[in-house]
Design an enzyme around this catalytic site. Structure first.
Site, PDB file in Angstrom:
ATOM      1  N   TYR A 177       0.846  -1.211   0.000  1.00  0.00           N
ATOM      2  CA  TYR A 177       0.000   0.000   0.000  1.00  0.00           C
ATOM      3  C   TYR A 177       0.875   1.253   0.000  1.00  0.00           C
ATOM      4  O   TYR A 177       0.652   2.192  -0.766  1.00  0.00           O
ATOM      5  CB  TYR A 177      -0.916  -0.037   1.226  1.00  0.00           C
ATOM      6  CG  TYR A 177      -1.638   1.271   1.532  1.00  0.00           C
ATOM      7  CD1 TYR A 177      -2.812   1.606   0.878  1.00  0.00           C
ATOM      8  CD2 TYR A 177      -1.124   2.162   2.484  1.00  0.00           C
ATOM      9  CE1 TYR A 177      -3.469   2.801   1.166  1.00  0.00           C
ATOM     10  CE2 TYR A 177      -1.773   3.351   2.777  1.00  0.00           C
ATOM     11  CZ  TYR A 177      -2.939   3.668   2.119  1.00  0.00           C
ATOM     12  OH  TYR A 177      -3.587   4.855   2.396  1.00  0.00           O
ATOM     13  N   LYS A 181       1.291   4.411  -2.754  1.00  0.00           N
ATOM     14  CA  LYS A 181       1.102   5.833  -2.441  1.00  0.00           C
ATOM     15  C   LYS A 181       2.334   6.647  -2.852  1.00  0.00           C
ATOM     16  O   LYS A 181       2.213   7.818  -3.212  1.00  0.00           O
ATOM     17  CB  LYS A 181       0.783   6.005  -0.951  1.00  0.00           C
ATOM     18  CG  LYS A 181      -0.590   5.422  -0.567  1.00  0.00           C
ATOM     19  CD  LYS A 181      -1.696   6.131  -1.318  1.00  0.00           C
ATOM     20  CE  LYS A 181      -3.089   5.697  -0.942  1.00  0.00           C
ATOM     21  NZ  LYS A 181      -4.149   6.437  -1.635  1.00  0.00           N
TER      22      LYS A 181
HETATM   23  P1  NAP Z   1     -12.954   5.366   3.949  1.00  0.00           P
HETATM   24  O1  NAP Z   1     -13.451   6.327   4.940  1.00  0.00           O
HETATM   25  O2  NAP Z   1     -12.855   3.930   4.329  1.00  0.00           O
HETATM   26  O3  NAP Z   1     -13.853   5.511   2.622  1.00  0.00           O
HETATM   27  C1  NAP Z   1     -13.551   4.742   1.540  1.00  0.00           C
HETATM   28  C2  NAP Z   1     -14.507   5.090   0.390  1.00  0.00           C
HETATM   29  O4  NAP Z   1     -13.997   4.457  -0.769  1.00  0.00           O
HETATM   30  C3  NAP Z   1     -15.924   4.615   0.577  1.00  0.00           C
HETATM   31  O5  NAP Z   1     -16.790   5.587   0.023  1.00  0.00           O
HETATM   32  C4  NAP Z   1     -15.964   3.323  -0.255  1.00  0.00           C
HETATM   33  O6  NAP Z   1     -17.311   3.074  -0.625  1.00  0.00           O
HETATM   34  C5  NAP Z   1     -15.043   3.719  -1.412  1.00  0.00           C
HETATM   35  N1  NAP Z   1     -14.336   2.675  -2.156  1.00  0.00           N
HETATM   36  C6  NAP Z   1     -13.588   1.673  -1.659  1.00  0.00           C
HETATM   37  N2  NAP Z   1     -13.051   0.962  -2.671  1.00  0.00           N
HETATM   38  C7  NAP Z   1     -13.462   1.541  -3.835  1.00  0.00           C
HETATM   39  C8  NAP Z   1     -13.239   1.273  -5.213  1.00  0.00           C
HETATM   40  N3  NAP Z   1     -12.498   0.230  -5.633  1.00  0.00           N
HETATM   41  N4  NAP Z   1     -13.792   2.089  -6.134  1.00  0.00           N
HETATM   42  C9  NAP Z   1     -14.544   3.142  -5.736  1.00  0.00           C
HETATM   43  N5  NAP Z   1     -14.819   3.432  -4.454  1.00  0.00           N
HETATM   44  C10 NAP Z   1     -14.269   2.633  -3.515  1.00  0.00           C
HETATM   45  O7  NAP Z   1     -11.486   5.757   3.417  1.00  0.00           O
HETATM   46  P2  NAP Z   1     -10.607   7.083   3.672  1.00  0.00           P
HETATM   47  O8  NAP Z   1      -9.848   6.913   4.921  1.00  0.00           O
HETATM   48  O9  NAP Z   1     -11.433   8.290   3.483  1.00  0.00           O
HETATM   49  O10 NAP Z   1      -9.548   6.953   2.489  1.00  0.00           O
HETATM   50  C11 NAP Z   1      -9.685   7.692   1.291  1.00  0.00           C
HETATM   51  C12 NAP Z   1      -8.320   7.912   0.684  1.00  0.00           C
HETATM   52  O11 NAP Z   1      -7.479   8.583   1.627  1.00  0.00           O
HETATM   53  C13 NAP Z   1      -7.585   6.646   0.271  1.00  0.00           C
HETATM   54  O12 NAP Z   1      -6.883   6.889  -0.920  1.00  0.00           O
HETATM   55  C14 NAP Z   1      -6.594   6.428   1.409  1.00  0.00           C
HETATM   56  O13 NAP Z   1      -5.455   5.707   0.994  1.00  0.00           O
HETATM   57  C15 NAP Z   1      -6.252   7.883   1.721  1.00  0.00           C
HETATM   58  N6  NAP Z   1      -5.678   8.089   3.066  1.00  0.00           N
HETATM   59  C16 NAP Z   1      -6.432   7.935   4.187  1.00  0.00           C
HETATM   60  C17 NAP Z   1      -5.846   8.177   5.426  1.00  0.00           C
HETATM   61  C18 NAP Z   1      -6.619   8.048   6.708  1.00  0.00           C
HETATM   62  O14 NAP Z   1      -6.012   8.186   7.789  1.00  0.00           O
HETATM   63  N7  NAP Z   1      -7.919   7.835   6.670  1.00  0.00           N
HETATM   64  C19 NAP Z   1      -4.516   8.550   5.512  1.00  0.00           C
HETATM   65  C20 NAP Z   1      -3.777   8.685   4.348  1.00  0.00           C
HETATM   66  C21 NAP Z   1      -4.375   8.464   3.125  1.00  0.00           C
HETATM   67  P3  NAP Z   1     -17.839   1.632  -1.146  1.00  0.00           P
HETATM   68  O15 NAP Z   1     -17.566   0.649  -0.068  1.00  0.00           O
HETATM   69  O16 NAP Z   1     -19.315   1.855  -1.416  1.00  0.00           O
HETATM   70  O17 NAP Z   1     -17.071   1.370  -2.391  1.00  0.00           O
END
Ligand code: NAP
Length: 273
Positions: A177, A181
């Protein structure tokens, strides 16, 4: 004396009007992938509150319906569809639907990512690598490739990739992962000079730990959090609006001279490659 006070007030109010209009996204059309929860939904909210028409999507219809209803309740102009970014027909449907609904595309926020593997990187399989690179990196590029001709038709646009602090410093047990990134930092830079010729800016945000479902294993564990906070200058995890606002800034005219950049949103974690 009075005259110079009035001159100063007038200047400030002109500056105020300018900054308001530059942060406005009124009339812009924004596709945000994976936007029914977490950072994607926060980005949709931030763009929508600044006047953009937002198109939300994710894999599950029920999640799309819920997100659309929430954003509508906040007076945001929104439409939604299912789109698994790993599937070509879904990506094409998302773009087609946006064009038929709003007639063009100005902004892409490529936010989707998966992580099907925790453990020692040497235990990760070919299938894990195929899945992670396909969804997290290849789909981000292919979404960009699909929307660029439509941005060119509008005279320009903005692409934002959502990377992670893990792209700078691989996180324990999240090797593949983290590498995906890091690749997004490279993709941002690789696309920048080519797309600048079409007046399209390409930027990236790299969040630290933000309070979402994705990161809940981390922030719900007090022991891990206490240890983790030692790396932070701001001794708390980030909230969704704190990433959404940065994405909206990068999409706005206020960022008109920023391209090829990654903004880290980490509460002061040390980030370097
Ligand atoms: P999250 O709250 O778990 O939300 C994930 C979203 O992605 C949901 O709407 C899910 O809906 C959708 N999803 C999952 N797989 C998908 C796919 N293959 N195609 C389209 N939609 C998909 O996640 P998040 O933490 O906001 O993360 C969002 C981004 O931020 C990611 O790129 C992650 O790597 C990055 N990020 C997050 C953090 C953190 O601390 N949260 C830190 C660094 C980076 P469905 O289940 O309906 O598909």
């Amino acid at each position: 004396m009075l005259r110079s006070v009035f001159r100063c007030l007038r200047t400030n109010s002109v500056a105020g009007q300018r900054s308001m209009s530059q942060s406005s996204l009124a009339g812009k059309v924004a596709i945000i992938t994976a936007s029914t929860d977490g950072i994607g939904l926060a980005a949709a909210q931030a763009l929508g509150k600044r006047g953009a028409h937002v198109v939300v999507s994710s894999r599950r219809q029920a999640n799309v319906d819920q997100a659309v209803a929430l954003l509508q309740s906040q007076s945001i102009q929104v439409t939604g569809t299912t789109c698994n970014v790993g599937k070509r027909e879904d990506r094409e449907k998302l773009v087609r639907m946006t064009l038929s609904q709003y007639g063009g595309i100005d902004i892409l926020v490529s936010n989707a990512a998966v992580n099907p593997f925790f453990g020692n990187i040497m235990d990760s399989t070919e299938e894990v690598w195929d899945k992670i690179l396909s969804v997290n990196v290849k789909s981000a590029f292919l979404m960009t490739k699909l929307v660029v001709p439509h941005m060119q038709r509008r005279g320009g646009g903005t692409v934002i990739f959502v990377s992670s602090v893990a792209g700078y410093q691989p996180m324990p047990a999240l090797g593949p992962y983290s590498v995906s990134k890091t690749a997004l930092l490279g993709l941002t830079q690789a696309l920048t000079p080519e797309l600048a010729q079409s007046n399209i800016r390409v930027n990236c945000v790299a969040p630290g730990v933000i309070r979402t479902r994705f990161s809940s294993a981390l922030w719900q564990n007090e022991g891990i959090m206490e240890e983790f906070k030692k790396q932070l200058s701001i001794k708390r995890i980030g909230e969704l609006e704190e990433v959404g606002g940065v994405i909206a800034f990068l999409c706005s005219e206020e960022a008109s001279y920023i391209t090829g950049e990654t903004i880290t949103v980490t509460g002061g974690m040390t980030c370097r490659l």
